[in-house]
Design a protein around this motif. Structure first.
Motif, PDB file in Angstrom:
ATOM      1  N   THR A   1      44.578  39.746  40.751  1.00 32.91           N
ATOM      2  CA  THR A   1      45.676  40.840  41.742  1.00 32.91           C
ATOM      3  C   THR A   1      45.586  42.393  40.761  1.00 32.91           C
ATOM      4  O   THR A   1      45.264  43.207  41.240  1.00 32.91           O
TER       5      THR A   1
ATOM      6  N   SER B   1      47.745  37.791  37.593  1.00 34.06           N
ATOM      7  CA  SER B   1      47.571  37.295  39.669  1.00 34.06           C
ATOM      8  C   SER B   1      48.935  37.015  40.314  1.00 34.06           C
ATOM      9  O   SER B   1      49.123  36.610  41.467  1.00 34.06           O
TER      10      SER B   1
ATOM     11  N   THR C   1      40.591  44.408  44.477  1.00 33.11           N
ATOM     12  CA  THR C   1      40.259  44.040  45.592  1.00 33.11           C
ATOM     13  C   THR C   1      39.920  45.445  46.809  1.00 33.11           C
ATOM     14  O   THR C   1      38.057  45.302  46.705  1.00 33.11           O
TER      15      THR C   1
ATOM     16  N   ASP D   1      45.120  47.124  42.621  1.00 33.40           N
ATOM     17  CA  ASP D   1      45.170  46.282  43.921  1.00 33.40           C
ATOM     18  C   ASP D   1      43.220  45.937  43.401  1.00 33.40           C
ATOM     19  O   ASP D   1      42.850  46.783  43.615  1.00 33.40           O
TER      20      ASP D   1
END
Length: 473
Positions: free
Chosen positions: A100, A123, A87, A85
């Protein structure tokens, strides 16, 4: 996904690659046939990771500092990064809004040295574990091929120029700019020596030498110094009048008179380009003892470098002017409150005297003759007071018609004598001043000393003005 087929396809393409960029491009191209990932190969090129091949992204980073991003982390540590991940990873460098997952593996040469990274970003859902093993095997194959082809590619000349342009832009002194410019000229041109001639109101002069000048530079400097400012001026004038010039390295063609000092120094190849405007600029001389044939592209790069160097010098001159304006009174040119506060903060108790000065009857001048007349009085008085002070004494304007002198003395009586000299200087131009004198007490704040000098000044005002008064110790 048949990962063995992925490895076979990349292996076949790698064996046909005849250059490192080609090996990287074909690796990325073959790999992209088997995955929708955004793929890039970044190699170590002069302390940065440079993208040599990439696919599948709206934008890629052309260069990345060696320790920046996930790619920089992998390069620095030599350890694979599996990021399910992106993020939550603070090092992620975004190239697509929908990414991602990222997998980044080090590219190692056969000796185990990290020469770059292979980076994949997805992604959508992906099984990372088999891709990790595949990517590591591909990176090992690529590293071996890169080593066989001579290692990561060297910086191009344009890349070198960009790197040096950044160094010029961040240089904090004129000497640092000139040193960076000559260093860049040598590296980008591949000639051995570079010397700057700096123009000025007193004629052209040699710019600073590098810390350990080579033999040719030493001879060039000696010959140009012996030739004198007139010769330097002619070289600079020639560059500005006719533009950049260079030798073709052919034997049997004598140099013009301007360049004879250079040939005596042993120069056989020369590029000369103008620096800055003709009235204040100079010239950049890039030279070599070898007989070479510089190409026009090299000359163009030297002209770009000279332009960047002059821009950097102008930036420093502008900053110096702004600093001067920020620390001085625009009317009289005297320093004002900020520098004054710094100066009295460093005052030596018993040795530094503050002289608070006020112009007698100044309001009447403004009310009767107007502010322009008042400004002329202040400018004239500032010049008269400066002329009456000794070398090393400092005069500040801290208000409308308020001045302060900071002087170093051995005794209070010496401070009083200098204050009386100031009063006499004012009388000579048809004005009178009131002067209060105070010497800092041990432990006294600068504001406290100035307050006592002001009180002494107002004692003079009460006694009829045009005089000097010493505050109590």
């Amino acid at each position: 996904m048949d990962h063995q087929r992925v490895i076979r396809d990349v292996t076949v393409r790698l064996t046909m690659a005849s250059s490192v960029p080609e090996a990287c491009r074909w690796t990325v191209s073959a790999l992209s046939q088997h995955t929708s990932a955004t793929i890039s190969v970044l190699l170590d090129v002069h302390d940065r990771l440079r993208c040599v091949a990439a696919t599948g992204a709206w934008q890629v980073f052309a260069t990345v500092p060696a320790r920046t991003g996930i790619v920089g982390r992998v390069y620095a540590t030599g350890a694979t990064a599996v990021v399910p991940d992106v993020t939550v990873d603070p090092d992620y460098l975004p190239v697509r809004p929908d990414v991602t997952t990222e997998l980044c593996v080090p590219v190692l040469d056969p000796a185990g040295r990290t020469v770059g990274v292979l980076d994949l970003q997805w992604s959508g859902p992906v099984d990372l574990e088999p891709w990790r093993e595949t990517a590591q095997r591909l990176a090992a194959l690529l590293g071996a091929r890169i080593a066989a082809l001579g290692g990561p590619p060297a910086e191009s000349r344009s890349e070198k120029l960009l790197r040096h342009a950044a160094a010029l832009s961040s240089a904090e002194t004129e000497e640092a700019v000139m040193s960076a410019a000559t260093c860049a000229a040598r590296e980008v041109s591949t000639l051995s020596t570079a010397v700057l001639l700096i123009g000025g109101p007193d004629g052209a002069r040699l710019g600073p030498s590098r810390a350990a000048p080579g033999e040719l530079e030493t001879r060039i400097r000696a010959e140009l110094t012996a030739a004198g400012p007139e010769t330097l001026g002619r070289i600079v004038e020639r560059a500005h009048r006719y533009g950049a010039g260079y030798t073709l390295g052919e034997v049997g063609h004598p140099p013009t008179e301007d360049y004879q000092a250079l040939t005596r120094a042993g120069v056989r190849t020369l590029i000369a380009v103008p620096v800055g405007p003709s009235d204040t600029g100079g010239a950049l001389l890039v030279a070599d003892a070898r007989v070479l044939r510089p190409d026009p592209t090299t000359v163009s790069l030297m002209e770009l470098l000279a332009g960047q160097a002059w821009t950097s010098l102008e930036r420093l001159h502008t900053l110096a002017r702004l600093r001067e304006q920020a620390s001085s009174d625009p009317l009289t040119g005297l320093r004002h409150t900020g520098p004054f506060g710094q100066r009295i903060a460093a005052a030596t108790p018993g040795r530094t005297a503050l002289l608070a000065i006020d112009v007698d009857g100044f309001k009447t001048v403004n009310d009767t003759y107007g502010h322009q007349a008042g400004d002329r009085v202040l400018v004239g008085l500032a010049r008269a007071l400066e002329g009456a002070l000794r070398h090393g004494d400092e005069l500040y304007r801290i208000g409308g018609d308020e001045f302060v002198a900071v002087i170093e003395v051995n005794r209070p009586e010496e401070a009083v004598r200098i204050a009386e000299r100031l009063a006499e200087a004012a009388r000579r131009i048809g004005r009178t001043i009131s002067v209060g004198v105070a010497l800092p007490r041990p432990g006294e704040s600068p504001d406290g000393t100035l307050r006592r000098a002001d009180q002494a000044l107002y004692a003079v005002k009460r006694q009829g003005r045009d005089g000097v008064h010493l505050a109590a110790a």
